[in-house]
Every structure is written in C-alpha cells, then in structure tokens.
Design a protein around this motif. Structure first.
Motif, PDB file in Angstrom:
ATOM      1  N   GLN A   1      21.925  -6.914  -3.348  1.00  0.00           N
ATOM      2  CA  GLN A   1      22.005  -8.142  -4.146  1.00  0.00           C
ATOM      3  C   GLN A   1      20.616  -8.580  -4.600  1.00  0.00           C
ATOM      4  O   GLN A   1      20.447  -9.027  -5.736  1.00  0.00           O
ATOM      5  CB  GLN A   1      22.663  -9.262  -3.342  1.00  0.00           C
ATOM      6  CG  GLN A   1      24.139  -9.084  -3.125  1.00  0.00           C
ATOM      7  CD  GLN A   1      24.721 -10.140  -2.189  1.00  0.00           C
ATOM      8  OE1 GLN A   1      24.000 -10.858  -1.497  1.00  0.00           O
ATOM      9  NE2 GLN A   1      26.044 -10.220  -2.160  1.00  0.00           N
ATOM     10  N   ALA A   2      19.619  -8.449  -3.731  1.00  0.00           N
ATOM     11  CA  ALA A   2      18.251  -8.830  -4.091  1.00  0.00           C
ATOM     12  C   ALA A   2      17.730  -7.941  -5.221  1.00  0.00           C
ATOM     13  O   ALA A   2      17.066  -8.425  -6.141  1.00  0.00           O
ATOM     14  CB  ALA A   2      17.337  -8.737  -2.874  1.00  0.00           C
ATOM     15  N   ARG A   3      18.026  -6.630  -5.172  1.00  0.00           N
ATOM     16  CA  ARG A   3      17.603  -5.726  -6.261  1.00  0.00           C
ATOM     17  C   ARG A   3      18.272  -6.114  -7.572  1.00  0.00           C
ATOM     18  O   ARG A   3      17.638  -6.099  -8.629  1.00  0.00           O
ATOM     19  CB  ARG A   3      17.930  -4.276  -5.895  1.00  0.00           C
ATOM     20  CG  ARG A   3      16.998  -3.694  -4.878  1.00  0.00           C
ATOM     21  CD  ARG A   3      17.272  -2.193  -4.673  1.00  0.00           C
ATOM     22  NE  ARG A   3      16.884  -1.838  -3.332  1.00  0.00           N
ATOM     23  CZ  ARG A   3      17.713  -1.660  -2.301  1.00  0.00           C
ATOM     24  NH1 ARG A   3      19.020  -1.755  -2.471  1.00  0.00           N
ATOM     25  NH2 ARG A   3      17.248  -1.375  -1.110  1.00  0.00           N
TER      26      ARG A   3
ATOM     27  N   ALA B   1      16.506  -7.444 -11.119  1.00  0.00           N
ATOM     28  CA  ALA B   1      16.758  -6.778 -12.401  1.00  0.00           C
ATOM     29  C   ALA B   1      17.057  -7.784 -13.509  1.00  0.00           C
ATOM     30  O   ALA B   1      16.765  -7.514 -14.682  1.00  0.00           O
ATOM     31  CB  ALA B   1      17.908  -5.787 -12.260  1.00  0.00           C
ATOM     32  N   TYR B   2      17.629  -8.942 -13.167  1.00  0.00           N
ATOM     33  CA  TYR B   2      17.893  -9.961 -14.191  1.00  0.00           C
ATOM     34  C   TYR B   2      16.585 -10.452 -14.797  1.00  0.00           C
ATOM     35  O   TYR B   2      16.543 -10.805 -15.974  1.00  0.00           O
ATOM     36  CB  TYR B   2      18.632 -11.176 -13.627  1.00  0.00           C
ATOM     37  CG  TYR B   2      19.938 -10.894 -12.921  1.00  0.00           C
ATOM     38  CD1 TYR B   2      20.708  -9.775 -13.206  1.00  0.00           C
ATOM     39  CD2 TYR B   2      20.404 -11.776 -11.967  1.00  0.00           C
ATOM     40  CE1 TYR B   2      21.892  -9.537 -12.545  1.00  0.00           C
ATOM     41  CE2 TYR B   2      21.593 -11.546 -11.305  1.00  0.00           C
ATOM     42  CZ  TYR B   2      22.332 -10.428 -11.582  1.00  0.00           C
ATOM     43  OH  TYR B   2      23.507 -10.208 -10.932  1.00  0.00           O
TER      44      TYR B   2
ATOM     45  N   GLY C   1      22.621 -22.693 -20.281  1.00  0.00           N
ATOM     46  CA  GLY C   1      24.037 -22.544 -19.968  1.00  0.00           C
ATOM     47  C   GLY C   1      24.344 -22.026 -18.581  1.00  0.00           C
ATOM     48  O   GLY C   1      25.429 -21.513 -18.338  1.00  0.00           O
ATOM     49  N   ALA C   2      23.418 -22.167 -17.681  1.00  0.00           N
ATOM     50  CA  ALA C   2      23.648 -21.693 -16.311  1.00  0.00           C
ATOM     51  C   ALA C   2      24.295 -22.787 -15.475  1.00  0.00           C
ATOM     52  O   ALA C   2      24.159 -23.978 -15.758  1.00  0.00           O
ATOM     53  CB  ALA C   2      22.328 -21.260 -15.681  1.00  0.00           C
TER      54      ALA C   2
ATOM     55  N   LYS D   1      26.606 -12.912 -13.840  1.00  0.00           N
ATOM     56  CA  LYS D   1      25.390 -12.755 -13.039  1.00  0.00           C
ATOM     57  C   LYS D   1      25.217 -13.959 -12.120  1.00  0.00           C
ATOM     58  O   LYS D   1      25.479 -15.081 -12.507  1.00  0.00           O
ATOM     59  CB  LYS D   1      24.162 -12.622 -13.943  1.00  0.00           C
ATOM     60  CG  LYS D   1      24.180 -11.386 -14.815  1.00  0.00           C
ATOM     61  CD  LYS D   1      22.951 -11.357 -15.704  1.00  0.00           C
ATOM     62  CE  LYS D   1      22.963 -10.141 -16.604  1.00  0.00           C
ATOM     63  NZ  LYS D   1      21.805 -10.146 -17.505  1.00  0.00           N
ATOM     64  N   SER D   2      24.756 -13.664 -10.918  1.00  0.00           N
ATOM     65  CA  SER D   2      24.536 -14.728  -9.948  1.00  0.00           C
ATOM     66  C   SER D   2      23.248 -14.443  -9.187  1.00  0.00           C
ATOM     67  O   SER D   2      22.960 -13.300  -8.857  1.00  0.00           O
ATOM     68  CB  SER D   2      25.716 -14.798  -8.982  1.00  0.00           C
ATOM     69  OG  SER D   2      25.520 -15.826  -8.051  1.00  0.00           O
TER      70      SER D   2
END
Length: 158
Positions: free
Chosen positions: A63-65, A69-70, A98-99, A149-150
């Motif tokens: 999840q951290a990777r 990447a985002y 928009g988040a 995406k989170s």
C-alpha cells in the motif's frame, strides 16, 4: 582533674537491622513512585496483537508503494482559528482537487478520546477541518481518497 572518657555506643544487631529495613523502604518507595509515573503516562499499545500486525506487514508495504506512485503530497497541517488546514498537491505540483479527506485525531499519550475530523475543500487543493481541534499536540491519521485511489498519512500536529 579527672578526664572524661567519651561514651562509645556499640553497633548492635538492632542498628544493622534498622539500616537494612531503611534501605529496602527507600528502594520500595522509589519503585512505587516510578511505577505510578510510568502507568499514569502510558498511552497504550501501538498494536493490540503484534502477531496479527506482522501478518499484514507486506500488505502495508505494498500500500505504501502504491501511495508513493500517486505522487500526491500533503503539506504539514496548519492551525487556522480552531480548525486545521491542509494543502494537497498532485505529482506535477497542481492542486489536488475533489478529494475526500477524513482524519482521526488522537492525543499522543491518550489523554483524550480519539475523534473523527472531516475536511471540506475551501480552495483548489486546500482543505479545512469542519470540526474544531483543541489546543495542544495531536496525531492526525489522515485518509485521502479520490476516485479509486486512497492514501493514508500520519501527521503530528501542534
């Protein structure tokens, strides 16, 4: 004139016993005071079950990777009146618009119950908390979501 001889008191078993009792009384007293301080300032555990947490470790790394990447960046939280302001940016430096931003505010040593904090976008990429945050030091566990995406971020906030 006759000289007075000084009176010499003998060191008896009673004296030795009193010294030993006094020594251990001091040791026990100090230990009790230190234990009291330790228990009154302990904020709790990091994880409830370290074995279960170890089973999820690789998943957390993945999840951290994905989050890296985002390329999203989160500015340090800034106090604004009684609330908190965050600035979010995309990988190219543009405002992250928009988040959905929510957080759990926790006192670092557990002196206050954790509570949820929601954020609303006040300007492009700038999010302000809806709920007030009392003065003092806090840990904000942020969850930032947009589309599929989170991202999770932990920030210390004073």
């Amino acid at each position: 004139m006759t000289e007075k001889k000084p009176v010499v008191k003998k060191f008896t078993g009673y004296h030795a016993a009193m010294i030993i009792v006094a020594f251990f009384a001091v040791v026990v007293s100090v230990n009790m005071v230190m234990a009291r301080f330790a228990l009154s300032t302990f904020g709790g555990t990091v994880v409830d079950n370290s074995y279960v947490a170890s089973q999820k470790y690789n998943q957390w790394l993945e999840q951290a990777r994905d989050q890296q990447a985002y390329g999203w960046t989160v500015s340090p939280a800034v106090r604004s009146g009684k609330g908190v302001i965050l600035t979010l940016a995309e990988a190219d430096g543009a405002a992250l618009q928009g988040a959905s931003v929510v957080a759990v505010a926790e006192h670092p040593v557990g002196r206050a119950e954790p509570f949820d904090v929601s954020f609303s976008e006040v300007r492009p990429g700038v999010y302000q908390s809806v709920e007030p945050l009392a003065a003092g030091r806090w840990k904000l566990k942020l969850v930032i979501s947009r589309a599929d995406k989170s991202m999770r971020v932990l920030q210390d906030f004073t």
